[in-house]
Design a protein around this motif. Structure first.
Motif, PDB file in Angstrom:
ATOM      1  N   THR A 296      50.862  21.502  60.350  1.00 40.62           N
ATOM      2  CA  THR A 296      51.983  22.334  60.777  1.00 40.62           C
ATOM      3  C   THR A 296      51.687  23.809  60.551  1.00 40.62           C
ATOM      4  OG1 THR A 296      53.473  20.531  60.121  1.00 40.62           O
ATOM      5  CG2 THR A 296      54.474  22.662  60.577  1.00 40.62           C
ATOM      6  N   VAL A 297      51.082  24.138  59.404  1.00 40.24           N
ATOM      7  CA  VAL A 297      50.718  25.527  59.124  1.00 40.24           C
ATOM      8  C   VAL A 297      49.692  26.020  60.142  1.00 40.24           C
ATOM      9  CG1 VAL A 297      49.664  27.100  57.458  1.00 40.24           C
ATOM     10  CG2 VAL A 297      51.233  25.329  56.662  1.00 40.24           C
ATOM     11  N   VAL A 298      48.717  25.180  60.455  1.00 39.29           N
ATOM     12  CA  VAL A 298      47.690  25.550  61.438  1.00 39.29           C
ATOM     13  C   VAL A 298      48.321  25.817  62.804  1.00 39.29           C
ATOM     14  CG1 VAL A 298      45.757  24.626  62.789  1.00 39.29           C
ATOM     15  CG2 VAL A 298      45.756  24.423  60.297  1.00 39.29           C
ATOM     16  N   VAL A 299      49.269  24.965  63.184  1.00 41.20           N
ATOM     17  CA  VAL A 299      49.959  25.160  64.461  1.00 41.20           C
ATOM     18  C   VAL A 299      50.688  26.498  64.476  1.00 41.20           C
ATOM     19  CG1 VAL A 299      51.921  24.361  65.841  1.00 41.20           C
ATOM     20  CG2 VAL A 299      50.189  22.731  65.070  1.00 41.20           C
ATOM     21  N   ALA A 300      51.379  26.802  63.372  1.00 42.82           N
ATOM     22  CA  ALA A 300      52.110  28.066  63.291  1.00 42.82           C
ATOM     23  C   ALA A 300      51.154  29.248  63.404  1.00 42.82           C
ATOM     24  CB  ALA A 300      52.896  28.138  61.985  1.00 42.82           C
ATOM     25  N   MET A 301      50.042  29.185  62.669  1.00 39.74           N
ATOM     26  CA  MET A 301      49.067  30.273  62.721  1.00 39.74           C
ATOM     27  C   MET A 301      48.447  30.407  64.115  1.00 39.74           C
ATOM     28  SD  MET A 301      49.368  31.277  59.669  1.00 39.74           S
ATOM     29  CE  MET A 301      49.818  30.678  58.036  1.00 39.74           C
ATOM     30  N   ALA A 302      48.248  29.288  64.785  1.00 41.40           N
ATOM     31  CA  ALA A 302      47.633  29.319  66.114  1.00 41.40           C
ATOM     32  C   ALA A 302      48.502  30.073  67.107  1.00 41.40           C
ATOM     33  CB  ALA A 302      47.381  27.898  66.611  1.00 41.40           C
ATOM     34  N   GLY A 303      49.787  30.180  66.825  1.00 44.89           N
ATOM     35  CA  GLY A 303      50.670  30.934  67.703  1.00 44.89           C
ATOM     36  C   GLY A 303      50.237  32.377  67.862  1.00 44.89           C
ATOM     37  N   MET A 304      49.551  32.917  66.843  1.00 51.02           N
ATOM     38  CA  MET A 304      49.111  34.313  66.927  1.00 51.02           C
ATOM     39  C   MET A 304      48.051  34.531  67.992  1.00 51.02           C
ATOM     40  SD  MET A 304      49.148  35.785  62.994  1.00 51.02           S
ATOM     41  CE  MET A 304      48.341  34.404  62.167  1.00 51.02           C
ATOM     42  N   PHE A 305      47.365  33.462  68.415  1.00 52.77           N
ATOM     43  CA  PHE A 305      46.386  33.610  69.489  1.00 52.77           C
ATOM     44  C   PHE A 305      47.063  34.033  70.795  1.00 52.77           C
ATOM     45  CE2 PHE A 305      43.653  30.555  66.993  1.00 52.77           C
ATOM     46  CZ  PHE A 305      42.617  31.449  66.784  1.00 52.77           C
ATOM     47  N   LEU A 306      48.316  33.650  70.951  1.00 53.07           N
ATOM     48  CA  LEU A 306      49.022  33.933  72.196  1.00 53.07           C
ATOM     49  C   LEU A 306      49.466  35.383  72.305  1.00 53.07           C
ATOM     50  CD1 LEU A 306      51.249  30.723  72.457  1.00 53.07           C
ATOM     51  CD2 LEU A 306      49.042  31.172  73.532  1.00 53.07           C
ATOM     52  N   THR A 307      49.348  36.150  71.220  1.00 55.79           N
ATOM     53  CA  THR A 307      49.761  37.555  71.286  1.00 55.79           C
ATOM     54  C   THR A 307      48.818  38.384  72.142  1.00 55.79           C
ATOM     55  OG1 THR A 307      48.483  38.160  69.309  1.00 55.79           O
ATOM     56  CG2 THR A 307      50.774  37.433  68.975  1.00 55.79           C
ATOM     57  N   GLY A 308      47.564  37.944  72.258  1.00 55.50           N
ATOM     58  CA  GLY A 308      46.588  38.724  73.013  1.00 55.50           C
ATOM     59  C   GLY A 308      46.132  39.967  72.285  1.00 55.50           C
ATOM     60  N   ASN A 309      46.542  40.118  71.010  1.00 59.00           N
ATOM     61  CA  ASN A 309      46.143  41.274  70.220  1.00 59.00           C
ATOM     62  C   ASN A 309      45.013  40.876  69.277  1.00 59.00           C
ATOM     63  OD1 ASN A 309      46.656  42.822  67.377  1.00 59.00           O
ATOM     64  ND2 ASN A 309      47.018  44.184  69.102  1.00 59.00           N
ATOM     65  N   GLY A 310      43.962  41.686  69.242  1.00 59.13           N
ATOM     66  CA  GLY A 310      42.785  41.345  68.462  1.00 59.13           C
ATOM     67  C   GLY A 310      43.045  41.155  66.991  1.00 59.13           C
ATOM     68  N   VAL A 311      43.908  41.982  66.397  1.00 60.99           N
ATOM     69  CA  VAL A 311      44.187  41.866  64.963  1.00 60.99           C
ATOM     70  C   VAL A 311      44.881  40.541  64.661  1.00 60.99           C
ATOM     71  CG1 VAL A 311      45.432  42.854  63.015  1.00 60.99           C
ATOM     72  CG2 VAL A 311      44.318  44.361  64.668  1.00 60.99           C
ATOM     73  N   PHE A 312      45.927  40.211  65.435  1.00 63.34           N
ATOM     74  CA  PHE A 312      46.639  38.954  65.239  1.00 63.34           C
ATOM     75  C   PHE A 312      45.725  37.752  65.461  1.00 63.34           C
ATOM     76  CE2 PHE A 312      50.839  41.144  66.166  1.00 63.34           C
ATOM     77  CZ  PHE A 312      51.321  40.966  64.878  1.00 63.34           C
ATOM     78  N   MET A 313      44.893  37.828  66.492  1.00 63.65           N
ATOM     79  CA  MET A 313      44.000  36.711  66.787  1.00 63.65           C
ATOM     80  C   MET A 313      42.989  36.513  65.660  1.00 63.65           C
ATOM     81  SD  MET A 313      43.511  37.569  70.841  1.00 63.65           S
ATOM     82  CE  MET A 313      42.395  36.236  71.239  1.00 63.65           C
ATOM     83  N   GLY A 314      42.533  37.620  65.070  1.00 63.61           N
ATOM     84  CA  GLY A 314      41.641  37.515  63.920  1.00 63.61           C
ATOM     85  C   GLY A 314      42.337  36.923  62.716  1.00 63.61           C
ATOM     86  N   PHE A 315      43.603  37.311  62.494  1.00 66.80           N
ATOM     87  CA  PHE A 315      44.389  36.727  61.407  1.00 66.80           C
ATOM     88  C   PHE A 315      44.530  35.218  61.618  1.00 66.80           C
ATOM     89  CE2 PHE A 315      46.968  40.808  60.285  1.00 66.80           C
ATOM     90  CZ  PHE A 315      45.840  41.327  59.681  1.00 66.80           C
ATOM     91  N   ALA A 316      44.815  34.816  62.860  1.00 64.59           N
ATOM     92  CA  ALA A 316      44.952  33.393  63.167  1.00 64.59           C
ATOM     93  C   ALA A 316      43.649  32.660  62.864  1.00 64.59           C
ATOM     94  CB  ALA A 316      45.335  33.205  64.634  1.00 64.59           C
ATOM     95  N   GLU A 317      42.553  33.249  63.277  1.00 71.48           N
ATOM     96  CA  GLU A 317      41.233  32.659  63.053  1.00 71.48           C
ATOM     97  C   GLU A 317      40.970  32.436  61.564  1.00 71.48           C
ATOM     98  OE1 GLU A 317      36.564  33.949  63.955  1.00 71.48           O
ATOM     99  OE2 GLU A 317      38.239  35.189  64.634  1.00 71.48           O
TER     100      GLU A 317
END
Length: 751
Positions: A296-317
Motif C-alpha cells: 500500500t505504501v509503495v502504491v501511494a509513493m508510485a502516485g508521484m510518478f504521475l506528477t511528471g515532475n523530476g523531483v517528485f519522480m525521484g522521491f517516488a523512486e
C-alpha cells in the motif's frame, strides 16, 4: 479436510526461520553487494532542467545542451546607510573602487563591473545604491570552495567604510553560508533520530537486543536501497534531497515493520507456545500485515510518478526502493534473526551480565497495562467509545472536521529566500538587493536558439525584444545577453516587476510569453524563478487529480482484496482522507496563520511551500495505512476465529495498543526533528507529518475506527455477490480463544 488458505508471508517467514543461516547470509550479501556496486556506479543526480516543467524545462534543456561555461556570479551591494551620499560622491566612488581592488587581489574573480565602467552595473533611481558584479574563476559548481577569501575581502572593505552598507551575495556565497548551515541541520536531525528511536524501542521492549534489531534492520535496508538507487538513477535521475527522504521513510517503516513482527512473536511466546510456533504465527499475521502495508505504501509513493515532475519522480523512486527493501528484510532476515536469537531477544544487562528477565521493567506494555496480550488502559478507553459509538463518531469527526476547515484557505507559494529561517545575514542581503532592484535577483531568462544568434539581423531582433519588453512597463533593467560558444543560443536576462512570487511578476512573464516574444523572438522560451514556479503550479493543477485518483483507487483495490469487504475498504479511504485533511488544517494554522510560530522559532510568510501538500498526501496516506492494516488484520483475525464484531474490535485494538503506540511515537519523534531545521519547508514537513501521525494513531484509530465498526456491525464485512471471486487470503493461524459460541457469530453479509 479444509484446505488451508495461502499465506505468502507465512511461507517466506517459515523458510527463513528453518534456514536461518542461509537467510542471514543472503541478506548480508545483498546489502554488501548493493552497497559496493552502488558506490562503484554512483548515483546519477538530475540535471537542473529536469526539476522544471513546461516552457521552463524546454528553456533549461536548451541551456544545458548549449555548452555555456559554468559560471558562479556574485554581487556586492553598496548602499548609503544615512545621509545623502550618492554614487557621484567621491567617498562612495572610493568605497566601490576599494571593493573592486580587494576582490581582484584575491585572484579568484573576473569580469568585475562597477557603475563607473563603460558597461556599468545598475544604480537605483535615487543614486544611493549600486552593485559591484563579478564572476568567480573556475567551475561554478566548485566556486563555494573558493569564495571564502572574497567574502573576507568584502568584509574588510565594510570595516573601512562604516557609513555605507557593503555586503556580498550570490550563488557561491549562499552555498557556502547557507549550504553548510543546512548540512549541519540535517546531520543534527539524523543524529537525533537514531537515539530517539532507540530510546522509544527500549521503552517498548525493555530489552536492549529487541530495541537494536529493528534499528539495525532499518539501517541495513536504507543502505541497501541507497545502493539500488545508484542503478535505477541511471535511468531516472534523482534530486540530491532523495537520500534524506529515503532516510526519513526508511527509518519509519523499517522500525515499524520490525515492531509488528517482534511484538507478535513475543506475545505468542508469552502464551506458552514454542519458539517455532510463535514465529509461524508472527509470520502469518504480522508478516502478512507488513506485506499488505508495504504494498500500500509503495502504491501511494508510485502516485508521484504521475506528477511528471523530476523531483517528485525521484522521491517516488527512492521511497519505493527503501520500502520494498524494508519489507523484504522484515519478511526474511527478521524471522531468521528471531529464530537464531530465541528468547535472548528479551535479554537485558544486569550488573554486567546478560539475563532474560521481565520483572521490574518500565515498558509500554506496563504503562499501557498489557496483560494476556491486551492493554487494560486501551480497553478502558474503548469501553465508553463502544458503549456510545454514535456520540464518539460525532465528537471525533467534528474535531477532525474543525481541524480540517482551515485547510480550505490553504495558499501555496514557491520557495524563496524567506524560506530560510534564522539569523543568516546573507538572507537579509538578498532581500535588500531585491528591494533596490526588483527582479534583479530573480529575472526572467529568455532562451532563443538559431543557426547564428550573432548576425546583425538576429541582434536587431534581440534589441527589438528589449525595446518592446521595457515598453510594457512590466520589465526593467538590468538587461544582459549571453551567447554560447557555438553562437547558436542566446540567453537573455531581463528584470521583471514585482517580488518574483506575486501576481505582478506572474503577469510580466505572461506578457513576455504571449505578447513580446511572439512579436520579436518567435519560438523563444522563458524560464527563471517566477516562470519555473508558474509552470510547476500549472503542472500540479493538471496532475493532482490523477495522483489522488491513482492512489485512492489502488489502495481501495488492495484493501478490498486483503479484507474481502467493500465497507472496510471504503471506510479506510475515508478515515485516511480525514486525517490528511486535518493535517493540512494544522499546517495552515501554524505556518500560514502563524499560530505558535514563536514557540517553533520561525516567522510565517503567509504561504505553504507549493510542493509540500501533495508530498504530504502521498507520504501520509501510505504511512497511515501501517496502523490501519495492522489493526484491521488483528480484528479480522479475531473475527475469522468466531468472535462477534464488537469483541473482535476490542481484542484487535487492545492487543495492538503497545505496538501502535510505540510505532506512532517513533514516527512522531523522527518527523518532529525536521521541525528543528532552518528551512521553513522542512519545518512544514516535520510538523505536518508528526501532527498527522499523532491524529491518525489516536483520534482515528482509537475512536473513529472502533466506533464506526460498532455502528456498522455485520455490515463491516459486506461483500457483493459479484465480488465473490476475490481470493480468500489467510489472516493467520493464531489460536484465539472464543468467548462466544459459534452460533452467536454474526454472518458475513453478501449482497
Amino acid at each position: 479436510m479444509e484446505r488451508r488458505k495461502k499465506n505468502l508471508a507465512a511461507s517466506i517467514g517459515g523458510w527463513s526461520a528453518r534456514h536461518r543461516w542461509w537467510a542471514l547470509l543472503i541478506w548480508i550479501a545483498f546489502v554488501a553487494v548493493t552497497t559496493f556496486a552502488g558506490n562503484a556506479v554512483g548515483t546519477e543526480k538530475m540535471k537542473s532542467y529536469e526539476s522544471l516543467n513546461g516552457d521552463s524545462r524546454q528553456a533549461g534543456q536548451i541551456l544545458d545542451e548549449a555548452n555555456y561555461k559554468d559560471v558562479a556570479s556574485e554581487v556586492v551591494l553598496v548602499q548609503t546607510r544615512t545621509g545623502s551620499l550618492t554614487v557621484t560622491d567621491a567617498a562612495f566612488r572610493r568605497a566601490v573602487m576599494d571593493v573592486k581592488s580587494a576582490i581582484e587581489a584575491t585572484g579568484q574573480v573576473e569580469n568585475v563591473r562597477t557603475p563607473y565602467d563603460e558597461q556599468p552595473s545598475p544604480v537605483t533611481a535615487d543614486r544611493r545604491t549600486t552593485l559591484v558584479q563579478f564572476d568567480m574563476k573556475g567551475e561554478g559548481a566548485t566556486a563555494a570552495d573558493r569564495i571564502e577569501p572574497v567574502l573576507d575581502a568584502v568584509a574588510g572593505v565594510q570595516g573601512s567604510h562604516p557609513d555605507l552598507r557593503i555586503e556580498q551575495a550570490g550563488g557561491a556565497s549562499a552555498n557556502k553560508m547557507i549550504g553548510e548551515a543546512i548540512d549541519k541541520d540535517f546531520v543534527r536531525a539524523e543524529q537525533l533520530s537514531l537515539p530517539i528511536t532507540l530510546g522509544i524501542l527500549l521503552a517498548a521492549f525493555g530489552a536492549l537486543l529487541a530495541a537494536v534489531v529493528p534499528v539495525a534492520l532499518a539501517m541495513t535496508a536504507i543502505v541497501a536501497a541507497t545502493g539500488l538507487l545508484a542503478f535505477t538513477s541511471q535511468l531516472l535521475h534523482v534530486d540530491s534531497a532523495t537520500s534524506n527522504v529515503m532516510l526519513l521513510i526508511g527509518l519509519a517503516v523499517g522500525v515499524d515493520y520490525s515492531l509488528f513482527y517482534i511484538m507478535r512473536a513475543r506475545e505468542e511466546r508469552a502464551k506458552g507456545l514454542g519458539k517455532r510456533r510463535a514465529l509461524e504465527i508472527a509470520a502469518a499475521t504480522s508478516g502478512r500485515a507488513v506485506l499488505i502495508s508495504g504494498i500500500t505504501v509503495v502504491v501511494a509513493m508510485a502516485g508521484m510518478f504521475l506528477t511528471g515532475n523530476g523531483v517528485f519522480m525521484g522521491f517516488a523512486e527512492g521511497t519505493i526502493l527503501v520500502v520494498l527493501t524494508a519489507v523484504v528484510g522484515s519478511l526474511t532476515v527478521l524471522p531468521a534473526l528471531l529464530s537464531l536469537i530465541g528468547d535472548k531477544i528479551d535479554a537485558r544487562l544486569i550488573h554486567g551480565t546478560v539475563r532474560v528477565a521481565t520483572r521490574g521493567r518500565v515498558t509500554w506494555r506496563r504503562v499501557l497495562g498489557v496483560r494476556g496480550g491486551q492493554s487494560r488502559m486501551w480497553a478502558a478507553i474503548l469501553r465508553p467509545v463502544l458503549r456510545h459509538p454514535l456520540v464518539s463518531v460525532i465528537i471525533a469527526s467534528g474535531l477532525l472536521v474543525a481541524l480540517a476547515i482551515p485547510a480550505l484557505s490553504l495558499k501555496t507559494g514557491p520557495q524563496t529566500i524567506d524560506d530560510l529561517q534564522g539569523d543568516y545575514a546573507i538572507a537579509q542581503t538578498f532581500k535588500r538587493i531585491d528591494k533596490a532592484f526588483p527582479g534583479g535577483t530573480e529575472p526572467a531568462v529568455v532562451v532563443v536558439r538559431a543557426d547564428d544568434v550573432t548576425t546583425p539581423e538576429f541582434t536587431a531582433k534581440i534589441e527589438e525584444f528589449k525595446r518592446q519588453a521595457l515598453a510594457t512597463g512590466e520589465a526593467n533593467e538590468p538587461f544582459y545577453v549571453a551567447i554560447n560558444p557555438d553562437k547558436t543560443v542566446a540567453k537573455i536576462s531581463i528584470g521583471i516587476k514585482g517580488s518574483g512570487i506575486d501576481e505582478v511578476s506572474e503577469h510580466a512573464v505572461h506578457t513576455l510569453r504571449e505578447k513580446v516574444i511572439p512579436a520579436t523572438l518567435p519560438g523563444a522560451h522563458v524560464t527563471g524563478g517566477t516562470a519555473a514556479s508558474m509552470d510547476f503550479n500549472d503542472q500540479l493543477s493538471r496532475t493532482i487529480p490523477l495522483v489522488f485518483g491513482f492512489v485512492l483507487l489502488l489502495a481501495f483495490i488492495l484493501l478490498l482484496i486483503s479484507f474481502r469487504s467493500l465497507v472496510i475498504a471504503i471506510k479506510a479511504i475515508l478515515l485516511n482522507l480525514l486525517s490528511v485533511a486535518a493535517a493540512y488544517g494544522v499546517l495552515v494554522l501554524v505556518f500560514q496563520k502563524g499560530y505558535g510560530d514563536s514557540l517553533l522559532g520561525f516567522h510565517s510568510i503567509g504561504t505553504i511551500t507549493d510542493w509540500v501538500p501533495l508530498f504530504l498526501f502521498v507520504i501520509l496516506f501510505g504511512l497511515s495505512m501501517d496502523y490501519h492494516v495492522f489493526i484491521l488484520s488483528r480484528i479480522r483475525e479475531a473475527y475469522d476465529k468466531g468472535m462477534r464484531t464488537e469483541q473482535a474490535v476490542t481484542v484487535g485494538i487492545t492487543s495492538t495498543a503497545a505496538v501502535v503506540t510505540s510505532a506512532a511515537l517513533i514516527m512522531v519523534a523522527v518527523f518532529a526533528t525536521f521541525a528543528t531545521l532552518s528551512l521553513l519547508t522542512f519545518k512544514e514537513l516535520g510538523i505536518g507529518l508528526a501532527a498527522a501521525i499523532l491524529i491518525d494513531a489516536t483520534i482515528v484509530r482509537a475512536v473513529l475506527l472502533p466506533a464506526s465498526m460498532k455502528l456498522l456491525g455485520q455490515w463491516n464485512w459486506y461483500l457483493p455477490r459479484w465480488l465473490g471471486w476475490l481470493p480468500q487470503l489467510s489472516h493467520g493461524e493464531a489460536e484465539i480463544e472464543e468467548e462466544t459460541a459459534p452460533a452467536e457469530r454474526e454472518p458475513v453479509l453478501v449482497g
